[in-house]
Write an enzyme that holds these catalytic residues in place. Structure first.
Site, PDB file in Angstrom:
ATOM      1  CD  GLU A  43      -4.972  -7.776   1.807  1.00  0.00           C
ATOM      2  OE1 GLU A  43      -5.809  -6.973   2.295  1.00  0.00           O
ATOM      3  OE2 GLU A  43      -3.742  -7.565   1.803  1.00  0.00           O
ATOM      4  CD  GLU A  61      -2.865  -1.317   2.311  1.00  0.00           C
ATOM      5  OE1 GLU A  61      -2.838  -0.408   3.169  1.00  0.00           O
ATOM      6  OE2 GLU A  61      -3.614  -2.311   2.403  1.00  0.00           O
TER       7      GLU A  61
END
Length: 379
Positions: A265, A160
């Protein structure tokens, strides 16, 4: 006439019985070999696991994990604050158990994550010197990755690092070291564990601007000579968004870089989310409200059908691009353990995975498995 009626009812009974058998075999797991076997020719099927599964305390979840999945990711036990809470302290007990579980069951083991601005060692946020920051990053990555060299199959090296517009996030790493921290992290990871695959992982990787930013990031790493094997597209999606067209465009774009594409995810929320929600940034939190928790006791059948169709469409796309996709990993084993029960609003009841709170296969599971059964029957 009487014989015709008998034949008609016999056919109805047969069809009804077949339908029930087809439904029940998904529920019991006795006549189906599980997701990992069904998709073994296309890609790994995985799940993120928590402490209770790692230690064996959640026996039912562990049973489902072994039957259905052939790759695992650690939900929290390998994040910086968990494994390295102070400069001179490392806790490897849970991480060791996690890796051992994967190896004992011949799973593809993912390390998650070496460098992330969130859930980091608290002292890191006070560092303002570039050389000191580099030394801390080197020490952390080297110590952790080298410990599991040859045991971890793939590392989410950086997690991220991008904003929604594709620019680099103003993390403590960027503020102190500039964008060279990315190349530095990947090169240190390769040196610590030369045999492991190395990935960049992020959410909303389907958005055009963020996709462009991710491509720039990856191309810069490649030009620098840093090793990067794959990109992880976090898939915290909803019943209608993102569009499958944008997901497909991204899979194709990342594969053109010569990378393996992993869907990481994966979960599909069925609940309304607050306005202004940006992807999966965990720092976002909103107040509880009944309107935001519409199914506290059970999921309406109409919504469950919608969820099943969504998963079926998603996996149709994955199968179409199975030559580009290396791994599909759900963020959790069943609905009860999903982080979406407490994010971005606490104390909600969500239903985002393929197994319900009793570990029974949902309609979504059936829809995904039927894609493979139908394709097999057509061959």
């Amino acid at each position: 006439m009487f014989k015709t009626v008998l034949v008609f009812f016999a056919i109805l009974l047969f069809l009804f019985g077949f339908g029930k058998l087809r439904e029940n075999k998904f529920q019991t797991g006795e006549e189906v070999t599980g997701l990992k076997k069904a998709f073994q020719k296309e890609f790994y099927i995985g799940a993120a696991i928590n402490d209770k599964i790692i230690t064996g305390k959640d026996k039912k979840a562990l049973e489902v994990l072994k039957r259905e999945f052939n790759t695992i990711s650690p939900e929290n036990v390998m994040k910086w604050e968990e494994i390295h809470p102070s400069p001179d302290t490392f806790y490897f007990d849970m991480a060791d158990k996690y890796v051992a579980l994967g190896k004992e069951n011949n799973m593809f083991v993912i390390g998650h994550t070496l460098l992330w601005h969130s859930q980091i060692g608290p002292w890191m946020n006070t560092v303002n010197d570039s050389a000191t920051m580099a030394n801390y990053i080197r020490d952390h990555i080297t110590t952790v990755a080298s410990r599991y060299s040859g045991k971890i199959d793939g590392w989410d090296v950086v997690n991220e690092a991008l904003n929604e517009d594709g620019s680099l996030r103003e993390s403590v790493f960027l503020k102190v070291m500039g964008d060279r921290y990315l190349e530095f992290a990947f090169k240190v990871a390769e040196k610590a564990d030369p045999s492991a695959e190395l990935y960049y992982n992020d959410y909303n990787m389907w958005k055009p601007k963020k996709r462009e930013g991710a491509i720039r990031l990856i191309e810069n790493l490649q030009k620098s000579g840093a090793k990067i094997n794959g990109v992880g597209m976090q898939a915290h999606w909803g019943l209608t968004e993102p569009s499958l067209e944008e997901v497909e465009n991204s899979i194709v774009a990342y594969a053109k870089l010569g990378l393996k594409v992993s869907i990481t995810e994966l979960d599909v929320t069925v609940l309304p989310n607050p306005w202004g929600l940006e992807g999966a940034e965990i720092g976002q939190n909103y107040e509880e409200s009944e309107a935001m928790n519409p199914y506290p006791n059970a999921l309406p059948d109409s919504v469950e059908v919608q969820l099943a169709k969504r998963y079926k469409d998603i996996f149709k796309l994955f199968l179409k691009h199975s030559d580009k996709i290396d791994r599909v990993t759900f963020w959790g084993v069943n609905d009860q353990s999903s982080w979406l029960n407490n994010w971005p609003i606490t104390n909600r009841t969500n239903y985002p995975l393929l197994f319900d709170r009793k570990f029974e296969a949902k309609k979504a599971y059936q829809a995904v498995m039927e894609l493979k059964i139908d394709s097999t029957n057509q061959q």
